[in-house]
Design a protein around this motif. Structure first.
Motif, PDB file in Angstrom:
ATOM      1  N   VAL A   1      10.632 144.030 -75.605  1.00 21.87           N
ATOM      2  CA  VAL A   1      11.223 145.139 -74.865  1.00 21.87           C
ATOM      3  C   VAL A   1      12.220 145.845 -75.788  1.00 21.87           C
ATOM      4  O   VAL A   1      13.006 145.192 -76.467  1.00 21.87           O
ATOM      5  CB  VAL A   1      11.947 144.620 -73.601  1.00 21.87           C
ATOM      6  CG1 VAL A   1      12.762 145.730 -72.949  1.00 21.87           C
ATOM      7  CG2 VAL A   1      10.952 144.038 -72.621  1.00 21.87           C
TER       8      VAL A   1
ATOM      9  N   TYR B   1      15.240 147.524 -77.602  1.00 22.77           N
ATOM     10  CA  TYR B   1      16.619 147.008 -77.497  1.00 22.77           C
ATOM     11  C   TYR B   1      17.534 147.878 -76.652  1.00 22.77           C
ATOM     12  O   TYR B   1      18.581 147.419 -76.199  1.00 22.77           O
ATOM     13  CB  TYR B   1      17.218 146.778 -78.888  1.00 22.77           C
ATOM     14  CG  TYR B   1      17.588 148.026 -79.655  1.00 22.77           C
ATOM     15  CD1 TYR B   1      18.902 148.476 -79.653  1.00 22.77           C
ATOM     16  CD2 TYR B   1      16.641 148.743 -80.378  1.00 22.77           C
ATOM     17  CE1 TYR B   1      19.263 149.620 -80.345  1.00 22.77           C
ATOM     18  CE2 TYR B   1      16.989 149.883 -81.069  1.00 22.77           C
ATOM     19  CZ  TYR B   1      18.292 150.315 -81.050  1.00 22.77           C
ATOM     20  OH  TYR B   1      18.634 151.450 -81.721  1.00 22.77           O
ATOM     21  N   ASN B   2      17.140 149.124 -76.409  1.00 19.38           N
ATOM     22  CA  ASN B   2      17.974 149.998 -75.583  1.00 19.38           C
ATOM     23  C   ASN B   2      17.748 149.823 -74.082  1.00 19.38           C
ATOM     24  O   ASN B   2      18.494 150.363 -73.276  1.00 19.38           O
ATOM     25  CB  ASN B   2      17.718 151.459 -75.939  1.00 19.38           C
ATOM     26  CG  ASN B   2      18.445 151.847 -77.198  1.00 19.38           C
ATOM     27  OD1 ASN B   2      19.625 151.559 -77.347  1.00 19.38           O
ATOM     28  ND2 ASN B   2      17.734 152.469 -78.126  1.00 19.38           N
ATOM     29  N   VAL B   3      16.682 149.100 -73.733  1.00 16.46           N
ATOM     30  CA  VAL B   3      16.336 148.948 -72.320  1.00 16.46           C
ATOM     31  C   VAL B   3      17.169 147.828 -71.704  1.00 16.46           C
ATOM     32  O   VAL B   3      17.275 146.742 -72.264  1.00 16.46           O
ATOM     33  CB  VAL B   3      14.832 148.616 -72.159  1.00 16.46           C
ATOM     34  CG1 VAL B   3      14.491 148.317 -70.704  1.00 16.46           C
ATOM     35  CG2 VAL B   3      13.977 149.750 -72.699  1.00 16.46           C
TER      36      VAL B   3
END
Lengths: 249, 309
Positions: free
Chosen positions: A11, A13-15
């Motif tokens: 996923v 890294y900003n999520v």
């Protein structure tokens, strides 16, 4: 000299992931997936070693679902020469991945394997060390500088309290820390070229590896929420609150 | 059931992280043995023997164990591993380096960074930068575990009286050698164990401005920390980094100054008891976890705060 670089599709890294309401896991349907940031650093380092003439071939490998091919194409756009995917829909834990990677190392005979220090989804920080153990190779984890010459790798590592430098006899395992390098942006022409590079697809069965999970996840829950805080108007109020309400100073 | 705890030390002093790991072992239940692998480390073994709850200390003393090389330390652990149901390491740089090597050789899965013990085979650990807590059960005969030190209160360092027993050291693997070490000197408390942490982010603007935090840290008796952005920009040394990929802290008071509060940073500090944020951007995510937020320019607020304390 060949270098093997394992990469993982995670996923982005900003999520900020959400826990599913039935506590069976986190909801990763329809969220943006990317290459694990530490693995990008690993691919970049391998590519730089190739550009310096120390390395002749960089092979990117991944284990997981069919969509991991996209992650391998990204690695090839950064600079990997070819890719290999061990395709399975099964849940893969670090020990299983280390065994799959060992089978690939036995097949490809690289002198160096560069992995990310941890994947940002399971936060395990195990696979590189496990692979080193299974191969009986030396390891240098959390690398911030790598030099390869005369059958040895000299690696500076980030440890608690500072840095330390080790010398490893090749073949060896290196895992990357954030400050090892700044991965390059992939350019459109390189993305196009990457589409033509060789990508082999294998299965765990072909490699003779049992990937049955050893750890059973009983549930996944939300971390305890912090109670809502307050905004104070000035420094005086802040000090008063810390002294009299929170009693921490 | 007997549990082996691998001591963290520098050949002279037992590190505090070991005491938190012993606390986790005590939660599992059973006899607790501590392995001290080092060189000239008798003093460390004596300190470990005094820790509350320790039944026996094993000392492996040899030059090839001096610098904590993963190959040699893992071999040493494996040499004595027979008979232990659990092998625990602190989740520090050295514990994380060695534990998976031991697990792979034993052909067992490893549990990373546990924050709670539910039973002898079931543990809680954070995943996705601490945005979810997984409860996992191990079916392996031996549980190899790293312990998040902030998840367990340290056992008392004094009061125990365990016997110290010497064990034979394994031979040097010859695969790796230690070249050198650069230790960042600091008179302040150790970041991971400090009761108060003052951290700066990109908002500090420069390494020069970072010094602004020193008087505040002095007043509070605090360790200094930093966000990844501040470390990458060269404002602070990298062993100050707090976050998913840096140190995990849980002090009584965490003061975040000029830090926006990216999820990777929050993963390293959101278990702090009281969080204070000073930031000029009222929309910064750090205010979502802060107990007390102050929307102000740090260059005026920090000196004011020092004066008011």
């Amino acid at each position: 000299m060949k270098v093997l670089v394992p990469v993982k599709r995670v996923v982005d890294y900003n999520v900020k992931v959400r826990v599913k309401s039935d506590q069976s896991g986190v909801d990763i349907a329809n969220v943006k997936m990317s290459m694990n940031p530490f693995d990008e650093i690993a691919v970049e380092e391998a590519t730089r070693l190739k550009e310096k003439g120390v390395v002749t071939e960089v092979i990117a490998v991944s284990c997981g679902v069919a969509q991991s091919q996209e992650t391998l194409r990204t690695a090839m756009a950064i600079g990997a020469d070819r890719g290999a995917l061990v395709q399975t829909d099964a849940e893969l834990q670090p020990l299983a991945v280390a065994k799959l990677l060992k089978a690939l190392v036995d097949k490809e005979q690289p002198q160096l394997v560069i992995l990310g220090k941890q994947a940002i989804d399971d936060d395990a920080n195990q696979t590189g060390q496990m692979l080193a153990a299974l191969l009986g190779w030396p390891q240098a984890t959390f690398a911030s500088k790598v030099e390869v010459a005369d059958g040895k790798a000299t690696v500076t590592r980030e440890v608690d309290g500072g840095l330390e430098t080790l010398s490893l006899t090749l073949p060896a395992i290196v895992t990357t820390d954030l400050r090892l390098n700044e991965p390059r942006y992939v350019t459109l022409p390189n993305i196009m070229k990457a589409k033509k590079k060789q990508l082999d697809v294998l299965t765990p069965e072909e490699l003779g590896v049992d990937v049955t999970p050893r750890l059973k996840t009983l549930k996944v829950s939300e971390p305890p929420a912090r109670s809502a805080g307050i905004i104070v108007p000035d420094v005086a109020t802040l000090v008063d609150k810390l002294k009299n309400e929170a009693k921490v100073v | 059931m007997t549990i082996l705890v691998i001591a963290e030390h520098d050949n002279a002093h037992l590190k505090g992280a070991t005491l938190n790991t012993i606390a986790a072992a005590a939660k599992i239940g059973g006899d607790i043995h501590v392995l001290v692998a080092g060189n000239g480390a008798q003093a460390v073994a004596d300190q470990a023997a005094k820790a509350a709850g320790v039944a026996k200390v094993l000392l492996a003393d040899a030059p090839q164990l001096a610098d904590g090389l993963a190959e040699n330390v893992a071999a040493q652990v494996l040499d004595i591993a027979g008979g232990y149901s659990h092998i625990l390491f602190p989740a520090t740089a050295s514990g994380k380096n060695v534990a998976p090597r031991v697990a792979a050789k034993l052909d067992v899965a490893q549990l990373s960074d546990i924050i709670a013990v539910e039973s002898a085979d079931t543990f809680q650990r954070p995943i996705y930068a601490g945005n979810a807590i997984a409860t996992v059960q191990s079916s392996d005969a031996v549980k190899v575990i790293t312990v998040r030190t902030t998840g367990f209160d340290a056992v008392a360092a004094e009061g125990g009286s365990a016997a110290v027993e010497s064990v034979g050291a394994v031979a040097d693997s010859g695969l790796s050698s230690f070249v050198g070490r650069e230790v960042a000197k600091s008179d302040r408390p150790e970041l991971a164990g400090a009761a108060v942490v003052v951290s700066g982010g990109r908002g500090m603007g420069s390494a020069e401005n970072f010094k602004l935090l020193e008087p505040l840290a002095d007043k509070l008796g605090a360790a200094l920390g930093a966000s990844r952005a501040a470390v990458d920009a060269g404002y602070a040394p990298n062993d100050w980094q707090v976050g998913q990929t840096g140190k995990i802290v849980a002090p009584q008071l965490y003061v975040a100054i000029g830090i926006s509060g990216a999820i990777q940073h929050l993963a390293g500090m959101k278990d702090s008891k009281v969080i204070v944020a000073i930031n000029k951007d009222a929309e910064a995510p750090i205010f979502g976890v802060a107990d007390y937020g102050l929307v102000a320019d740090l260059f005026t607020a920090v000196p004011e705060l020092v004066a008011a304390l």
